[in-house]
Design a protein around this motif. Sequence first.
Motif, mmCIF file in Angstrom:
data_model
loop_
_atom_site.group_PDB
_atom_site.id
_atom_site.type_symbol
_atom_site.label_atom_id
_atom_site.label_comp_id
_atom_site.label_asym_id
_atom_site.label_seq_id
_atom_site.Cartn_x
_atom_site.Cartn_y
_atom_site.Cartn_z
ATOM 1 N N PRO A 200 0.831 -1.202 0.000
ATOM 2 C CA PRO A 200 0.000 0.000 0.000
ATOM 3 C C PRO A 200 0.865 1.250 0.000
ATOM 4 N N SER A 201 0.483 2.211 -0.886
ATOM 5 C CA SER A 201 1.274 3.433 -1.007
ATOM 6 C C SER A 201 0.715 4.562 -0.154
ATOM 7 N N HIS A 202 -0.422 4.297 0.529
ATOM 8 C CA HIS A 202 -1.040 5.373 1.317
ATOM 9 C C HIS A 202 -0.301 5.578 2.632
ATOM 10 N N PRO A 203 -0.326 6.815 3.138
ATOM 11 C CA PRO A 203 0.224 7.018 4.472
ATOM 12 C C PRO A 203 -0.601 6.265 5.511
ATOM 13 N N ASP A 204 0.036 5.919 6.601
ATOM 14 C CA ASP A 204 -0.615 5.101 7.630
ATOM 15 C C ASP A 204 -1.934 5.680 8.133
ATOM 16 N N ALA A 205 -1.947 6.994 8.345
ATOM 17 C CA ALA A 205 -3.152 7.604 8.917
ATOM 18 C C ALA A 205 -4.346 7.401 7.991
ATOM 19 N N TRP A 206 -4.148 7.626 6.701
ATOM 20 C CA TRP A 206 -5.243 7.451 5.746
ATOM 21 C C TRP A 206 -5.655 5.992 5.650
ATOM 22 N N LEU A 207 -4.657 5.123 5.692
ATOM 23 C CA LEU A 207 -4.919 3.692 5.655
ATOM 24 C C LEU A 207 -5.805 3.268 6.839
ATOM 25 N N ALA A 208 -5.541 3.875 7.974
ATOM 26 C CA ALA A 208 -6.286 3.497 9.187
ATOM 27 C C ALA A 208 -7.708 4.016 9.168
ATOM 28 N N ILE A 209 -7.966 5.107 8.457
ATOM 29 C CA ILE A 209 -9.325 5.680 8.554
ATOM 30 C C ILE A 209 -10.187 5.471 7.317
ATOM 31 N N ILE B 27 -6.086 -2.497 10.380
ATOM 32 C CA ILE B 27 -7.443 -1.921 10.394
ATOM 33 C C ILE B 27 -8.010 -1.933 8.983
ATOM 34 N N ASP B 28 -7.185 -1.507 8.036
ATOM 35 C CA ASP B 28 -7.645 -1.441 6.650
ATOM 36 C C ASP B 28 -8.079 -2.819 6.151
ATOM 37 N N LEU B 29 -7.298 -3.813 6.436
ATOM 38 C CA LEU B 29 -7.624 -5.170 5.991
ATOM 39 C C LEU B 29 -8.837 -5.718 6.738
ATOM 40 N N PHE B 30 -8.872 -5.463 8.029
ATOM 41 C CA PHE B 30 -9.968 -5.992 8.848
ATOM 42 C C PHE B 30 -11.312 -5.434 8.377
ATOM 43 N N PHE B 31 -11.321 -4.158 8.016
ATOM 44 C CA PHE B 31 -12.587 -3.533 7.640
ATOM 45 C C PHE B 31 -13.084 -3.947 6.258
ATOM 46 N N ALA B 32 -12.274 -4.678 5.512
ATOM 47 C CA ALA B 32 -12.777 -5.196 4.236
ATOM 48 C C ALA B 32 -13.993 -6.086 4.474
ATOM 49 N N SER B 33 -14.023 -6.732 5.634
ATOM 50 C CA SER B 33 -15.139 -7.648 5.909
ATOM 51 C C SER B 33 -16.414 -6.899 6.280
ATOM 52 N N ASN B 34 -16.357 -5.584 6.381
ATOM 53 C CA ASN B 34 -17.570 -4.811 6.657
ATOM 54 C C ASN B 34 -18.394 -4.549 5.398
ATOM 55 N N THR B 35 -17.800 -4.810 4.249
ATOM 56 C CA THR B 35 -18.515 -4.518 2.998
ATOM 57 C C THR B 35 -19.867 -5.234 2.907
ATOM 58 N N PRO B 36 -19.952 -6.519 3.263
ATOM 59 C CA PRO B 36 -21.281 -7.160 3.208
ATOM 60 C C PRO B 36 -22.306 -6.446 4.084
ATOM 61 N N TRP B 37 -21.884 -6.051 5.290
ATOM 62 C CA TRP B 37 -22.799 -5.328 6.175
ATOM 63 C C TRP B 37 -23.216 -3.992 5.559
ATOM 64 N N SER B 38 -22.251 -3.306 4.974
ATOM 65 C CA SER B 38 -22.560 -1.999 4.386
ATOM 66 C C SER B 38 -23.549 -2.149 3.236
ATOM 67 N N LEU B 39 -23.377 -3.201 2.445
ATOM 68 C CA LEU B 39 -24.315 -3.431 1.334
ATOM 69 C C LEU B 39 -25.706 -3.761 1.877
ATOM 70 N N TRP B 40 -25.748 -4.530 2.972
ATOM 71 C CA TRP B 40 -27.034 -4.853 3.587
ATOM 72 C C TRP B 40 -27.732 -3.571 4.079
ATOM 73 N N PHE B 41 -26.949 -2.678 4.677
ATOM 74 C CA PHE B 41 -27.531 -1.413 5.155
ATOM 75 C C PHE B 41 -28.044 -0.565 3.990
ATOM 76 N N CYS B 42 -27.309 -0.586 2.878
ATOM 77 C CA CYS B 42 -27.776 0.153 1.692
ATOM 78 C C CYS B 42 -29.127 -0.397 1.233
ATOM 79 N N ALA B 43 -29.226 -1.728 1.201
ATOM 80 C CA ALA B 43 -30.483 -2.345 0.767
ATOM 81 C C ALA B 43 -31.610 -2.001 1.743
ATOM 82 N N PHE B 44 -31.313 -2.075 3.038
ATOM 83 C CA PHE B 44 -32.312 -1.781 4.075
ATOM 84 C C PHE B 44 -32.781 -0.329 3.956
#
Lengths: 298, 179
Positions: free
Chosen positions: B5-14, B76-93
């Motif tokens: 990843p070429s992003h600075p750590d702070a951006w990567l974390a948020i 954090i960046d990698l862990f939050f990849a697994s939130n995508t299904p939840w986010s899509l569910w919220f969009c549908a809801f």
Amino acid sequence: MNSARLVSAGLLLAALAAGTLADRPQSRPPLWIGGYRVLAADFHVHSYPLSAGTLAPWDLVLEARRQSLDAISITGHNQVEAGLWGRWFARLVGGPTVIPGEEIHAPGYHMIAAGIHSTISWRNTAAQSIAEIHAQGGVAIAAHPVRGFWAAFDPQAMASLDASEIMQPVVYSFKYGARELREFYQRAPLAAIGSSDYHGMGPLGLCRTYVFARDSSEQSILEAIRGRRTVVYDGDGSAWGDSQLIQLASGRLRGREPQPSGSLDLFSRAAGLLGLIGFLMAGNRVVYSAKEKEIVPK
Amino acid sequence: MAQPPSHPDAWLAIRRPLLVAVVLGCAVSLMTSGRLSLRLAAPATLYWTFVPLLEIAGLAAVWPWKRSPVSFARAIDLFFASNTPWSLWFCAFAGVWAFFPPARVYAWTSSPWPWYPPALAIGLWSACLDFRFFRDIPGRTPARACRDLAVQRFIAWTGGVAWFMGPAAWQVFASRFGL
């Protein structure tokens, strides 16, 4: 940023611009009928945090304006602080009237305590809660009193209860909802209340109460509820409440409900959803490589 | 092979936690008003940062700080990849609430079937992704990955319920256990 994300970001920004442009209060001149100021009110509203709501008390005040509500009661679960914050903000910005309240979330019953200043314990019986509400100058409203809650409302509680929700989202959710709320309402001479039980799903004021008050002050609204001067329309368009006031109003109240959304709203919601989904799908990988740890410098 | 990843750590974390909060903020606006307005979406995004913050707190509690294979920001960046299904569910809801009359949507909520099975499936999908995360990134054993997942979920979910539900959650808990 890849092109799919750029398009998604553009859609989101366009949706926000359209939605913000369409987001205007629906102001109407005050309505007077039979010498009473008629106020549209929602007495069962939850806020963020600690009350299972999605918006803070100050957001609710602004949202109430958008929904043509003249008064709301912010009713935190077993706490009154959110309502006090809401009233402070409403006074700062010039309304609508905010009545601090609490939804007493007890094991055997739920009750709206509107117009109180101190939290009332959920460990009370219904009759004890009503007595405390009255001692604080408030009114007691049975919240979504479906059959499961009836046992808590003994004769002593029913004799002192001020009002009961007859129109509430539970009416839409369950076939038995409307029937049971009506049966409870007819057990005693109560003020009819329509409340949205707002938690963030659906609009604030979806179900509302028309209060026939002397003026728009908190005290006048509470006094009107004690006097049973309320009218509520159910999903079929039938009116509930004071029969004389229903006749007096003769259909003039329904026209004051919020207008259906327009084309800007439609664009905003469609573009917003597409933008969000696009952003999530484009480049936001759900599955990462098992070699991830090898490619990151230690 | 992908580039580091070429992003600075702070951006990567948020960046991904921020996306979770933005999705929730936009969902609040859509459900309440049927439109995306800054007046609702901006404050709601701010309020709902408690969700990613609690998830990060849960991750921090189980993260191997002394022999961390990647920076915590990258984790954090990698862990939050697994939130995508939840986010899509919220969009549908949120989409359901935004496009259909509220009375009709409330009628649909009387049956748990349209809501709970998809939510359960997404919960399992998300748990599988996080299990893989704990296996692959910190290199946990299967048993330890399960434990980390359970501790992370416990911190994030109990914290979320306490902050969101507040005294009502306590009343239910206290009544159930006679406190």
